[in-house]
Design an enzyme around this catalytic site. Sequence first.
Site, PDB file in Angstrom:
ATOM      1  N   CYS A 156     -46.643   7.867  81.417  1.00 34.64           N
ATOM      2  CA  CYS A 156     -47.900   7.285  81.859  1.00 34.64           C
ATOM      3  C   CYS A 156     -48.275   8.009  83.238  1.00 34.64           C
ATOM      4  CB  CYS A 156     -48.110   5.863  81.731  1.00 34.64           C
ATOM      5  SG  CYS A 156     -47.731   5.379  80.318  1.00 34.64           S
ATOM      6  N   HIS A 160     -54.214   3.463  85.960  1.00 32.42           N
ATOM      7  CA  HIS A 160     -54.034   3.600  84.664  1.00 32.42           C
ATOM      8  C   HIS A 160     -54.353   2.335  83.562  1.00 32.42           C
ATOM      9  CE1 HIS A 160     -51.630   4.598  81.278  1.00 32.42           C
ATOM     10  NE2 HIS A 160     -50.675   3.598  81.244  1.00 32.42           N
ATOM     11  N   ASN A 199     -54.352   2.086  75.512  1.00 31.59           N
ATOM     12  CA  ASN A 199     -53.546   2.832  76.640  1.00 31.59           C
ATOM     13  C   ASN A 199     -53.230   4.391  75.991  1.00 31.59           C
ATOM     14  OD1 ASN A 199     -51.286   3.774  78.393  1.00 31.59           O
ATOM     15  ND2 ASN A 199     -50.297   2.003  78.045  1.00 31.59           N
TER      16      ASN A 199
HETATM   17  N1  ACO Z   1     -50.931 -10.220  68.012  1.00 35.52           N
HETATM   18  C1  ACO Z   1     -50.526 -11.427  67.696  1.00 35.52           C
HETATM   19  N2  ACO Z   1     -49.394 -11.910  68.553  1.00 35.52           N
HETATM   20  C2  ACO Z   1     -48.750 -10.835  69.138  1.00 35.52           C
HETATM   21  C3  ACO Z   1     -49.012  -9.517  69.256  1.00 35.52           C
HETATM   22  C4  ACO Z   1     -50.010  -9.221  68.751  1.00 35.52           C
HETATM   23  N3  ACO Z   1     -50.464  -7.911  68.553  1.00 35.52           N
HETATM   24  N4  ACO Z   1     -48.061  -9.209  69.914  1.00 35.52           N
HETATM   25  C5  ACO Z   1     -47.423 -10.148  70.203  1.00 35.52           C
HETATM   26  N5  ACO Z   1     -47.643 -11.375  70.039  1.00 35.52           N
HETATM   27  C6  ACO Z   1     -46.934 -12.508  70.216  1.00 35.52           C
HETATM   28  C7  ACO Z   1     -45.525 -12.506  70.229  1.00 35.52           C
HETATM   29  O1  ACO Z   1     -44.774 -12.386  69.152  1.00 35.52           O
HETATM   30  C8  ACO Z   1     -45.389 -13.673  70.909  1.00 35.52           C
HETATM   31  O2  ACO Z   1     -45.250 -15.030  70.075  1.00 35.52           O
HETATM   32  P1  ACO Z   1     -43.981 -16.068  70.148  1.00 35.52           P
HETATM   33  O3  ACO Z   1     -44.570 -16.684  71.604  1.00 35.52           O
HETATM   34  O4  ACO Z   1     -44.357 -16.971  68.979  1.00 35.52           O
HETATM   35  O5  ACO Z   1     -42.943 -15.534  70.528  1.00 35.52           O
HETATM   36  C9  ACO Z   1     -46.708 -13.897  71.603  1.00 35.52           C
HETATM   37  O6  ACO Z   1     -47.498 -13.135  71.058  1.00 35.52           O
HETATM   38  C10 ACO Z   1     -46.734 -13.626  73.432  1.00 35.52           C
HETATM   39  O7  ACO Z   1     -46.061 -12.627  73.397  1.00 35.52           O
HETATM   40  P2  ACO Z   1     -45.796 -11.757  74.866  1.00 35.52           P
HETATM   41  O8  ACO Z   1     -45.071 -10.381  74.558  1.00 35.52           O
HETATM   42  O9  ACO Z   1     -45.256 -12.868  75.894  1.00 35.52           O
HETATM   43  O10 ACO Z   1     -47.431 -11.443  75.212  1.00 35.52           O
HETATM   44  P3  ACO Z   1     -47.961 -10.956  76.520  1.00 35.52           P
HETATM   45  O11 ACO Z   1     -49.096 -12.057  77.119  1.00 35.52           O
HETATM   46  O12 ACO Z   1     -46.608 -10.580  77.577  1.00 35.52           O
HETATM   47  O13 ACO Z   1     -48.677  -9.587  76.077  1.00 35.52           O
HETATM   48  C11 ACO Z   1     -48.411  -7.360  76.170  1.00 35.52           C
HETATM   49  C12 ACO Z   1     -47.721  -8.634  75.530  1.00 35.52           C
HETATM   50  C13 ACO Z   1     -49.869  -7.174  75.803  1.00 35.52           C
HETATM   51  C14 ACO Z   1     -47.611  -6.101  75.605  1.00 35.52           C
HETATM   52  C15 ACO Z   1     -47.941  -7.322  77.479  1.00 35.52           C
HETATM   53  O14 ACO Z   1     -46.534  -7.788  77.841  1.00 35.52           O
HETATM   54  C16 ACO Z   1     -48.175  -6.052  78.257  1.00 35.52           C
HETATM   55  O15 ACO Z   1     -49.293  -5.520  78.389  1.00 35.52           O
HETATM   56  N6  ACO Z   1     -47.341  -5.494  78.959  1.00 35.52           N
HETATM   57  C17 ACO Z   1     -47.288  -4.135  79.436  1.00 35.52           C
HETATM   58  C18 ACO Z   1     -46.794  -3.095  78.517  1.00 35.52           C
HETATM   59  C19 ACO Z   1     -47.748  -1.722  78.463  1.00 35.52           C
HETATM   60  O16 ACO Z   1     -48.861  -2.024  78.861  1.00 35.52           O
HETATM   61  N7  ACO Z   1     -47.201  -0.964  78.300  1.00 35.52           N
HETATM   62  C20 ACO Z   1     -47.753   0.437  78.011  1.00 35.52           C
HETATM   63  C21 ACO Z   1     -46.847   1.563  78.115  1.00 35.52           C
HETATM   64  S1  ACO Z   1     -46.343   1.241  79.952  1.00 35.52           S
HETATM   65  C22 ACO Z   1     -47.711   1.463  80.833  1.00 35.52           C
HETATM   66  O17 ACO Z   1     -48.609   2.204  80.475  1.00 35.52           O
HETATM   67  C23 ACO Z   1     -47.845   0.755  81.801  1.00 35.52           C
END
Ligand code: ACO
Length: 331
Positions: free
Chosen positions: A118, A258, A288
């Site tokens: 990224c 980003h 993204n």
């Molecule tokens: N739909 C519904 N529920 C979901 C989904 C979905 N698509 N994905 C995960 N869940 C559930 C999980 O299973 C979890 O359930 P549980 O509590 O029963 O176990 C719950 O939602 C919470 O999951 P978390 O992973 O804690 O959710 P979070 O609020 O952290 O959001 C996310 C997840 C959106 C991936 C976040 O962590 C994030 O954006 N991280 C940054 C990652 C990123 O952007 N990466 C891109 C590449 S790197 C970069 O570009 C920076």
Amino acid sequence: MNPKQDRRIKIVGSGYYVPDKVLTNADLEKMVDTSDEWITTRSGIKERRIAAPEQASSDLALEAAKRALDDAGMTKDDIDLIIVCTATPDTAFPSTACWVQKGLGTDHIPALDIGAACSGFLYGLIVSESLILSGTNKRILLIATESLSKITDWEDRTTAVLFGDGAAAAVLEESDDDSGILSHYWKADGNLAEVLLQPGGGSRMPCSYAVVDEKMPFLRMRGNEVFKHAIKRMGEAAAEAIAKAGLTHEDVDWLIPHQANIRIITATGKRLHIPDEKVFVNIHKYGNTSCVTTPTALHEMKETGMLKQGDIIVLVAFGAGFTWAAITYRW
Ligand code: ACO
């Protein structure tokens, strides 16, 4: 401005391309156990573009490159280097830049890829700055391109909802006025490589039936960890770049972060004391797209008249590696 730097490079043309196919949150609701509400509140994404089966990253790149050259009023013969930033190359070799060169039909100019996920476009700007200011190259075509849909596990709801495809390009040359790159800051930490990676298909885990059965060629991410590091490092990088330019947060007209997650974007703005109205957001439209997000944002802002001559812009990114970088730029 960095008082020591009286020479700088600038963008003299830009363009972006996104595939026609739109995948909405409603579409994803039919594919995995998710909801528009979850995706919107957790990530800010409403829809993303998906490359056609026959479209590789170089095909997207080529479209963006042609638009950037047109925008600069130039042709393929005006450039002397092609750099492509991508985490989804057409082939491990040759480089995606060589495929783009074939498509453009340029002379035998050099062509190379940069792999910084990224942060790729910002890494590419920093490399281009050195090459141009050292006299190695005069005019560089810098392209960011990704077809992340091709390495997405469409059964994994934790990643399938986040990514999109697209490409964006910029033509770079030495600035003849006071616009251009004022400062940069770039870092990496390979100790955290396993938090976000494509495990299979390379020399560490070559392709085999077992590797494919275990879905190893798909992107894997520990989202929560990425989230925490992204906020910390994007804040750090932007603050360092602003300070290196001899500026403060009050001088910043636009923060272009980003586009990974609306919560990362908002938190980065807050860390830097930059108000929301100066923080550019278009994640709802494209998701993204890795290194493509920052140059797409720049071009959209230019196209819609949001950028004014003299504006101070801070571009900041964070990605797999981990890598992170920021650039201060006077428009
Ligand atoms: N739909 C519904 N529920 C979901 C989904 C979905 N698509 N994905 C995960 N869940 C559930 C999980 O299973 C979890 O359930 P549980 O509590 O029963 O176990 C719950 O939602 C919470 O999951 P978390 O992973 O804690 O959710 P979070 O609020 O952290 O959001 C996310 C997840 C959106 C991936 C976040 O962590 C994030 O954006 N991280 C940054 C990652 C990123 O952007 N990466 C891109 C590449 S790197 C970069 O570009 C920076």
